[in-house]
Design a protein around this motif. Sequence first.
Motif, PDB file in Angstrom:
ATOM      1  N   VAL A  54       0.863  -1.182   0.000  1.00 34.02           N
ATOM      2  CA  VAL A  54       0.000   0.000   0.000  1.00 34.02           C
ATOM      3  C   VAL A  54       0.894   1.225   0.000  1.00 34.02           C
ATOM      4  O   VAL A  54       1.717   1.414   0.904  1.00 34.02           O
ATOM      5  CB  VAL A  54      -0.935   0.006   1.224  1.00 34.02           C
ATOM      6  CG1 VAL A  54      -1.772   1.284   1.233  1.00 34.02           C
ATOM      7  CG2 VAL A  54      -1.834  -1.218   1.217  1.00 34.02           C
ATOM      8  N   GLY A  55       0.755   2.041  -1.025  1.00 32.09           N
ATOM      9  CA  GLY A  55       1.599   3.212  -1.151  1.00 32.09           C
ATOM     10  C   GLY A  55       1.111   4.377  -0.329  1.00 32.09           C
ATOM     11  O   GLY A  55       0.062   4.326   0.323  1.00 32.09           O
ATOM     12  N   PHE A  56       1.868   5.462  -0.344  1.00 33.89           N
ATOM     13  CA  PHE A  56       1.506   6.673   0.390  1.00 33.89           C
ATOM     14  C   PHE A  56       0.194   7.250  -0.126  1.00 33.89           C
ATOM     15  O   PHE A  56      -0.511   7.958   0.600  1.00 33.89           O
ATOM     16  CB  PHE A  56       2.639   7.702   0.259  1.00 33.89           C
ATOM     17  CG  PHE A  56       2.448   8.921   1.098  1.00 33.89           C
ATOM     18  CD1 PHE A  56       2.587   8.868   2.476  1.00 33.89           C
ATOM     19  CD2 PHE A  56       2.129  10.142   0.516  1.00 33.89           C
ATOM     20  CE1 PHE A  56       2.412  10.005   3.257  1.00 33.89           C
ATOM     21  CE2 PHE A  56       1.953  11.278   1.294  1.00 33.89           C
ATOM     22  CZ  PHE A  56       2.092  11.204   2.668  1.00 33.89           C
ATOM     23  N   ASP A  57      -0.115   6.920  -1.405  1.00 37.62           N
ATOM     24  CA  ASP A  57      -1.363   7.412  -1.988  1.00 37.62           C
ATOM     25  C   ASP A  57      -2.569   6.587  -1.544  1.00 37.62           C
ATOM     26  O   ASP A  57      -3.705   6.877  -1.912  1.00 37.62           O
ATOM     27  CB  ASP A  57      -1.278   7.390  -3.515  1.00 37.62           C
ATOM     28  CG  ASP A  57      -0.913   6.008  -4.062  1.00 37.62           C
ATOM     29  OD1 ASP A  57      -0.759   5.062  -3.249  1.00 37.62           O
ATOM     30  OD2 ASP A  57      -0.773   5.874  -5.287  1.00 37.62           O
ATOM     31  N   GLY A  58      -2.328   5.546  -0.751  1.00 43.94           N
ATOM     32  CA  GLY A  58      -3.414   4.715  -0.254  1.00 43.94           C
ATOM     33  C   GLY A  58      -3.816   3.595  -1.187  1.00 43.94           C
ATOM     34  O   GLY A  58      -4.635   2.740  -0.821  1.00 43.94           O
ATOM     35  N   ALA A  59      -3.249   3.573  -2.382  1.00 45.31           N
ATOM     36  CA  ALA A  59      -3.589   2.533  -3.357  1.00 45.31           C
ATOM     37  C   ALA A  59      -2.671   1.325  -3.196  1.00 45.31           C
ATOM     38  O   ALA A  59      -1.548   1.434  -2.684  1.00 45.31           O
ATOM     39  CB  ALA A  59      -3.473   3.096  -4.771  1.00 45.31           C
ATOM     40  N   ARG A  60      -3.157   0.169  -3.624  1.00 46.78           N
ATOM     41  CA  ARG A  60      -2.352  -1.050  -3.601  1.00 46.78           C
ATOM     42  C   ARG A  60      -1.574  -1.153  -4.906  1.00 46.78           C
ATOM     43  O   ARG A  60      -2.137  -0.945  -5.994  1.00 46.78           O
ATOM     44  CB  ARG A  60      -3.236  -2.290  -3.410  1.00 46.78           C
ATOM     45  CG  ARG A  60      -3.942  -2.335  -2.063  1.00 46.78           C
ATOM     46  CD  ARG A  60      -4.815  -3.564  -1.922  1.00 46.78           C
ATOM     47  NE  ARG A  60      -4.026  -4.778  -1.673  1.00 46.78           N
ATOM     48  CZ  ARG A  60      -3.994  -5.822  -2.481  1.00 46.78           C
ATOM     49  NH1 ARG A  60      -4.670  -5.818  -3.619  1.00 46.78           N
ATOM     50  NH2 ARG A  60      -3.274  -6.887  -2.162  1.00 46.78           N
ATOM     51  N   HIS A  61      -0.298  -1.490  -4.803  1.00 44.14           N
ATOM     52  CA  HIS A  61       0.570  -1.580  -5.968  1.00 44.14           C
ATOM     53  C   HIS A  61       1.242  -2.947  -5.983  1.00 44.14           C
ATOM     54  O   HIS A  61       1.763  -3.403  -4.954  1.00 44.14           O
ATOM     55  CB  HIS A  61       1.651  -0.500  -5.933  1.00 44.14           C
ATOM     56  CG  HIS A  61       1.118   0.900  -5.883  1.00 44.14           C
ATOM     57  ND1 HIS A  61       0.834   1.629  -7.010  1.00 44.14           N
ATOM     58  CD2 HIS A  61       0.806   1.700  -4.823  1.00 44.14           C
ATOM     59  CE1 HIS A  61       0.382   2.827  -6.662  1.00 44.14           C
ATOM     60  NE2 HIS A  61       0.356   2.888  -5.326  1.00 44.14           N
ATOM     61  N   LEU A  62       1.254  -3.586  -7.160  1.00 42.91           N
ATOM     62  CA  LEU A  62       2.024  -4.807  -7.323  1.00 42.91           C
ATOM     63  C   LEU A  62       3.460  -4.386  -7.629  1.00 42.91           C
ATOM     64  O   LEU A  62       3.708  -3.620  -8.573  1.00 42.91           O
ATOM     65  CB  LEU A  62       1.470  -5.669  -8.449  1.00 42.91           C
ATOM     66  CG  LEU A  62       2.073  -7.072  -8.577  1.00 42.91           C
ATOM     67  CD1 LEU A  62       1.793  -7.889  -7.321  1.00 42.91           C
ATOM     68  CD2 LEU A  62       1.527  -7.795  -9.811  1.00 42.91           C
ATOM     69  N   THR A  63       4.408  -4.856  -6.836  1.00 40.54           N
ATOM     70  CA  THR A  63       5.786  -4.395  -6.953  1.00 40.54           C
ATOM     71  C   THR A  63       6.743  -5.562  -7.182  1.00 40.54           C
ATOM     72  O   THR A  63       6.419  -6.723  -6.926  1.00 40.54           O
ATOM     73  CB  THR A  63       6.224  -3.646  -5.686  1.00 40.54           C
ATOM     74  OG1 THR A  63       6.215  -4.568  -4.574  1.00 40.54           O
ATOM     75  CG2 THR A  63       5.292  -2.485  -5.386  1.00 40.54           C
ATOM     76  N   VAL A  64       7.926  -5.217  -7.653  1.00 42.48           N
ATOM     77  CA  VAL A  64       8.998  -6.193  -7.811  1.00 42.48           C
ATOM     78  C   VAL A  64      10.228  -5.659  -7.093  1.00 42.48           C
ATOM     79  O   VAL A  64      10.516  -4.451  -7.139  1.00 42.48           O
ATOM     80  CB  VAL A  64       9.302  -6.456  -9.302  1.00 42.48           C
ATOM     81  CG1 VAL A  64       9.681  -5.174 -10.033  1.00 42.48           C
ATOM     82  CG2 VAL A  64      10.421  -7.494  -9.449  1.00 42.48           C
ATOM     83  N   SER A  65      10.949  -6.530  -6.424  1.00 46.03           N
ATOM     84  CA  SER A  65      12.163  -6.155  -5.713  1.00 46.03           C
ATOM     85  C   SER A  65      13.365  -6.638  -6.508  1.00 46.03           C
ATOM     86  O   SER A  65      13.543  -7.849  -6.711  1.00 46.03           O
ATOM     87  CB  SER A  65      12.167  -6.772  -4.311  1.00 46.03           C
ATOM     88  OG  SER A  65      13.360  -6.456  -3.638  1.00 46.03           O
TER      89      SER A  65
END
Length: 400
Positions: free
Chosen positions: A254-265
């Motif tokens: 969950v980003g600072f914008d409140g939205a959920r983001h699919l991420t890669v490390s």
Amino acid sequence: MQPTAILRPDRGSHTGNGYAETGAGLPEIAGHVFGQETPPPPRALVSSVGEVAGLSPRRRRGDGGEVAGHDVDRVDALEPAAWHAAVTWLQDQDTAETRRTYLACLSGFLVWLNTLDAVRRPAGLLAVTEDHLKAYKDDALNGRLRHGVRKPGTPLSAATVAKRITALRSFFQYAHRRRATGHNPAQYVEPPPTPRTGRTFPLSKTEAGQLRDGLRKLAKSRPDAAAAVAILAGLGTRSGSLPALTVGHIRWIVGFDGARHLTVSFRNKGGTEELLPLPKLAADLLKPLLENRPATALLFSKPDGRPIDRWWVRDALRQAAPLGGIAKDRAAELYPHMLRSTFITHAFALGLAPDKVQRAARHANLATTMRYNHPDQDLGGHAAYQLEADLAAQEERPRT
């Protein structure tokens, strides 16, 4: 406690490079025996370069090897002191990608050393002088390399020579720091200045759109291949970052914008970890690969379970491109690094700030990012065409 790795046995005494085996089995430099007071020179705990993580030798295509077998063989043939320094230097690098690049650069230099006549050839790698390194740099820039290059007799690009010299500077600095040699011959050998624009040209904007269509079609038969190329195209990352990815490297936050983001490390070239948001196309293509799979499973793998390599990625790119409408002869010319250049060029074309593009490209230096930017690829608006059109129009005007 006994070491778990096998110590590579030394093959006799080698005094030509400043080393001599002492009765205690410790090397001697300039008459000084290293003991408890002074740290000893490096001592690799493997028996071959090919045992270093990320450097397994490739003897034939598809055998799972990660580097050219002859590169491993050349380094393994070094005199013991230089061999130990080279292996521990490679192990000291943060990523497998850097190890592979440095191994190839060192191997190319060894090829050049072997072409020298008996008078000019050093007694060993650790006996190389500043003059040897400067002569090698000069031969590479002026097309005098006849072996160990793809096009013998053709000058290497300044960027390629800079990469090789940088690798050799790293090796000799490491060897000197670890007391494998009493001097650093590369201290005053500078890489050549590189041109402002690199030679890796981007796909056109139309081709980039066609590739996206091709990836959607490829996903029906090869979802993993489509997702891998989509990551490269969407993030502009290096293909060398894909083989080590596991399912656990993909996660929702969950980003600072409140939205959920699919991420890669990703683990960057410098060894640092970075979390990046996946663009929609890449995220959509990835989701089927995450279902009911353990976090430790490789995200992308070959049918036999082995990690993918750059040829696997290249073939996936060249398979997707025609499916989207890119001509087959053009598709056959594509290679993964072109997607990085496309990403950066497109970002600049959108007017994004240079420092933002630099962060997205994960470059330590803005000048490196700028080399990937190819605004001149919009050749239709080139000044030469505009001048020609004006002169042609003048010729067509009726004479008075």
